[in-house]
Design a protein around this motif. Structure first.
Motif, PDB file in Angstrom:
ATOM      1  N   VAL A  53       1.167  -1.442   0.531  1.00  8.52           N
ATOM      2  CA  VAL A  53      -0.282   0.028   0.123  1.00  8.52           C
ATOM      3  C   VAL A  53       1.153   0.993   0.014  1.00  8.52           C
ATOM      4  O   VAL A  53       2.019   1.244   0.990  1.00  8.52           O
ATOM      5  CB  VAL A  53      -0.753  -0.331   1.246  1.00  8.52           C
ATOM      6  CG1 VAL A  53      -1.923   0.999   1.671  1.00  8.52           C
ATOM      7  CG2 VAL A  53      -1.875  -1.242   1.290  1.00  8.52           C
ATOM      8  N   ASP A  54       0.766   2.276  -1.221  1.00 11.12           N
ATOM      9  CA  ASP A  54       1.503   3.262  -0.949  1.00 11.12           C
ATOM     10  C   ASP A  54       1.733   4.208   0.168  1.00 11.12           C
ATOM     11  O   ASP A  54      -0.003   4.378   1.135  1.00 11.12           O
ATOM     12  CB  ASP A  54       0.774   4.391  -1.839  1.00 11.12           C
ATOM     13  CG  ASP A  54       1.482   5.659  -2.124  1.00 11.12           C
ATOM     14  OD1 ASP A  54       2.353   5.011  -3.190  1.00 11.12           O
ATOM     15  OD2 ASP A  54       1.233   6.859  -1.890  1.00 11.12           O
ATOM     16  N   ASP A  55       2.537   4.493   1.323  1.00 10.11           N
ATOM     17  CA  ASP A  55       2.692   5.152   2.227  1.00 10.11           C
ATOM     18  C   ASP A  55       1.132   6.759   2.098  1.00 10.11           C
ATOM     19  O   ASP A  55       0.866   6.232   3.522  1.00 10.11           O
ATOM     20  CB  ASP A  55       3.608   5.709   2.134  1.00 10.11           C
ATOM     21  CG  ASP A  55       5.065   5.291   2.437  1.00 10.11           C
ATOM     22  OD1 ASP A  55       4.568   3.739   2.995  1.00 10.11           O
ATOM     23  OD2 ASP A  55       6.755   5.874   1.955  1.00 10.11           O
ATOM     24  N   ALA A  56       1.184   7.225   1.487  1.00  5.13           N
ATOM     25  CA  ALA A  56       0.283   8.325   1.825  1.00  5.13           C
ATOM     26  C   ALA A  56      -1.198   7.618   1.956  1.00  5.13           C
ATOM     27  O   ALA A  56      -2.301   8.348   2.365  1.00  5.13           O
ATOM     28  CB  ALA A  56      -0.089   8.867   0.225  1.00  5.13           C
ATOM     29  N   PRO A  63      -6.871  -2.350   9.858  1.00  4.02           N
ATOM     30  CA  PRO A  63      -5.602  -2.289  10.675  1.00  4.02           C
ATOM     31  C   PRO A  63      -5.428  -4.041  10.675  1.00  4.02           C
ATOM     32  O   PRO A  63      -6.751  -4.739   9.421  1.00  4.02           O
ATOM     33  CB  PRO A  63      -6.780  -2.505  12.004  1.00  4.02           C
ATOM     34  CG  PRO A  63      -7.285  -2.223  12.361  1.00  4.02           C
ATOM     35  CD  PRO A  63      -8.215  -1.398  11.439  1.00  4.02           C
ATOM     36  N   MET A  64      -4.815  -4.346  10.427  1.00  4.12           N
ATOM     37  CA  MET A  64      -3.621  -5.787  10.335  1.00  4.12           C
ATOM     38  C   MET A  64      -4.679  -6.992  11.393  1.00  4.12           C
ATOM     39  O   MET A  64      -3.731  -6.917  11.879  1.00  4.12           O
ATOM     40  CB  MET A  64      -2.471  -6.208   9.624  1.00  4.12           C
ATOM     41  CG  MET A  64      -1.862  -7.296   9.194  1.00  4.12           C
ATOM     42  SD  MET A  64      -0.713  -6.961   9.108  1.00  4.12           S
ATOM     43  CE  MET A  64       0.586  -5.598   7.917  1.00  4.12           C
ATOM     44  N   GLY A  65      -5.090  -7.953  10.834  1.00  5.33           N
ATOM     45  CA  GLY A  65      -4.995  -8.822  11.923  1.00  5.33           C
ATOM     46  C   GLY A  65      -4.043  -9.445  11.967  1.00  5.33           C
ATOM     47  O   GLY A  65      -3.017 -10.188  11.233  1.00  5.33           O
ATOM     48  N   GLU A  66      -3.633 -10.347  12.994  1.00  4.24           N
ATOM     49  CA  GLU A  66      -2.825 -11.081  13.315  1.00  4.24           C
ATOM     50  C   GLU A  66      -2.517 -12.536  11.725  1.00  4.24           C
ATOM     51  O   GLU A  66      -1.511 -12.956  12.162  1.00  4.24           O
ATOM     52  CB  GLU A  66      -3.170 -12.092  14.491  1.00  4.24           C
ATOM     53  CG  GLU A  66      -3.132 -11.543  15.807  1.00  4.24           C
ATOM     54  CD  GLU A  66      -3.160 -11.920  16.812  1.00  4.24           C
ATOM     55  OE1 GLU A  66      -2.706 -13.096  17.066  1.00  4.24           O
ATOM     56  OE2 GLU A  66      -4.088 -11.501  17.748  1.00  4.24           O
ATOM     57  N   SER A  76       6.655 -14.146  -1.139  1.00  2.00           N
ATOM     58  CA  SER A  76       8.039 -14.349  -2.143  1.00  2.00           C
ATOM     59  C   SER A  76       8.698 -12.701  -2.369  1.00  2.00           C
ATOM     60  O   SER A  76      10.096 -13.072  -2.573  1.00  2.00           O
ATOM     61  CB  SER A  76       7.280 -15.219  -3.297  1.00  2.00           C
ATOM     62  OG  SER A  76       6.396 -13.981  -3.907  1.00  2.00           O
ATOM     63  N   SER A  77       8.287 -12.207  -2.298  1.00  3.44           N
ATOM     64  CA  SER A  77       8.911 -10.994  -2.162  1.00  3.44           C
ATOM     65  C   SER A  77       8.800 -10.683  -0.765  1.00  3.44           C
ATOM     66  O   SER A  77       7.889 -10.421  -0.078  1.00  3.44           O
ATOM     67  CB  SER A  77       8.337  -9.816  -2.902  1.00  3.44           C
ATOM     68  OG  SER A  77       7.529 -10.093  -4.285  1.00  3.44           O
ATOM     69  N   PRO A  78      10.424  -9.132  -0.945  1.00  3.59           N
ATOM     70  CA  PRO A  78      10.712  -8.513   0.858  1.00  3.59           C
ATOM     71  C   PRO A  78       9.145  -7.958   0.749  1.00  3.59           C
ATOM     72  O   PRO A  78       8.218  -7.454   0.246  1.00  3.59           O
ATOM     73  CB  PRO A  78      11.062  -8.060   0.573  1.00  3.59           C
ATOM     74  CG  PRO A  78      12.130  -8.556  -1.145  1.00  3.59           C
ATOM     75  CD  PRO A  78      10.961  -9.188  -1.797  1.00  3.59           C
ATOM     76  N   ARG A  79       8.818  -8.348   2.460  1.00  3.03           N
ATOM     77  CA  ARG A  79       8.074  -7.835   3.398  1.00  3.03           C
ATOM     78  C   ARG A  79       8.225  -6.344   3.365  1.00  3.03           C
ATOM     79  O   ARG A  79       9.138  -6.240   4.036  1.00  3.03           O
ATOM     80  CB  ARG A  79       8.240  -8.756   4.111  1.00  3.03           C
ATOM     81  CG  ARG A  79       6.689  -7.413   4.980  1.00  3.03           C
ATOM     82  CD  ARG A  79       6.533  -7.803   7.033  1.00  3.03           C
ATOM     83  NE  ARG A  79       4.954  -7.489   7.147  1.00  3.03           N
ATOM     84  CZ  ARG A  79       4.263  -8.412   8.415  1.00  3.03           C
ATOM     85  NH1 ARG A  79       4.803  -9.751   8.887  1.00  3.03           N
ATOM     86  NH2 ARG A  79       3.432  -7.202   8.586  1.00  3.03           N
ATOM     87  N   GLN A  80       7.280  -4.911   3.326  1.00  2.00           N
ATOM     88  CA  GLN A  80       7.971  -4.125   3.466  1.00  2.00           C
ATOM     89  C   GLN A  80       6.632  -3.465   4.355  1.00  2.00           C
ATOM     90  O   GLN A  80       5.579  -3.886   4.884  1.00  2.00           O
ATOM     91  CB  GLN A  80       7.488  -2.951   2.210  1.00  2.00           C
ATOM     92  CG  GLN A  80       8.576  -3.307   1.384  1.00  2.00           C
ATOM     93  CD  GLN A  80       8.620  -3.143  -0.455  1.00  2.00           C
ATOM     94  OE1 GLN A  80       8.395  -2.193  -0.907  1.00  2.00           O
ATOM     95  NE2 GLN A  80       8.022  -3.689  -1.173  1.00  2.00           N
ATOM     96  N   SER A  81       7.180  -2.162   5.010  1.00  2.00           N
ATOM     97  CA  SER A  81       6.423  -1.753   6.007  1.00  2.00           C
ATOM     98  C   SER A  81       4.571  -1.236   5.615  1.00  2.00           C
ATOM     99  O   SER A  81       4.151  -1.472   6.082  1.00  2.00           O
ATOM    100  CB  SER A  81       6.644  -0.217   6.297  1.00  2.00           C
ATOM    101  OG  SER A  81       6.949   0.897   4.973  1.00  2.00           O
ATOM    102  N   GLY A  82       4.867  -1.560   3.988  1.00  2.00           N
ATOM    103  CA  GLY A  82       2.863  -1.133   3.805  1.00  2.00           C
ATOM    104  C   GLY A  82       2.762  -2.378   2.919  1.00  2.00           C
ATOM    105  O   GLY A  82       1.714  -2.468   2.722  1.00  2.00           O
TER     106      GLY A  82
END
Length: 104
Positions: A53-56, A63-66, A76-82
């Motif tokens: 998800v774009d930072d904006a 919210p993200m669930g557990e 498969s791709s590296p996890r990012q903050s978004g």
């Protein structure tokens, strides 16, 4: 109808109006977005619908669930903050115009 923008790994943009409450994984598949496989059909058991998800827009997402958080550890791709699973996001007026980056 809320608009969703997908930014493909090569920089191309695909945009479409999506019915409110529609799952964004399904919307991506209906738009032929390569890389959004959704092998489990949106059951939150495969992590093949990973988007960033774009930072904006990140703070406007629910919210993200557990379980989603745990599933993002196996993408498969590296996890990012978004990073989110698009099966867990739905089109809504709040997310009208959301920008989702499709990882490699």
């Amino acid at each position: 109808m809320p608009k969703v923008h997908w930014i493909l790994p090569n920089g191309d943009r695909v945009s479409d109006d999506v019915n409110e409450n529609s799952n964004l994984m399904d919307a991506a598949q209906m738009n032929g977005i390569a890389g959004i496989d959704g092998e489990c059909g949106g059951c939150l058991s495969c992590a093949t619908c990973h988007v960033v998800v774009d930072d904006a827009w990140l703070a406007l997402c629910p919210p993200m669930g557990e379980v989603e958080n745990a599933m993002l550890d196996i993408v498969s791709s590296p996890r990012q903050s978004g990073s989110r699973l698009s099966c867990q996001l739905a089109a809504s007026p709040v997310l009208d115009g959301i920008v989702l980056h499709v990882p490699q």
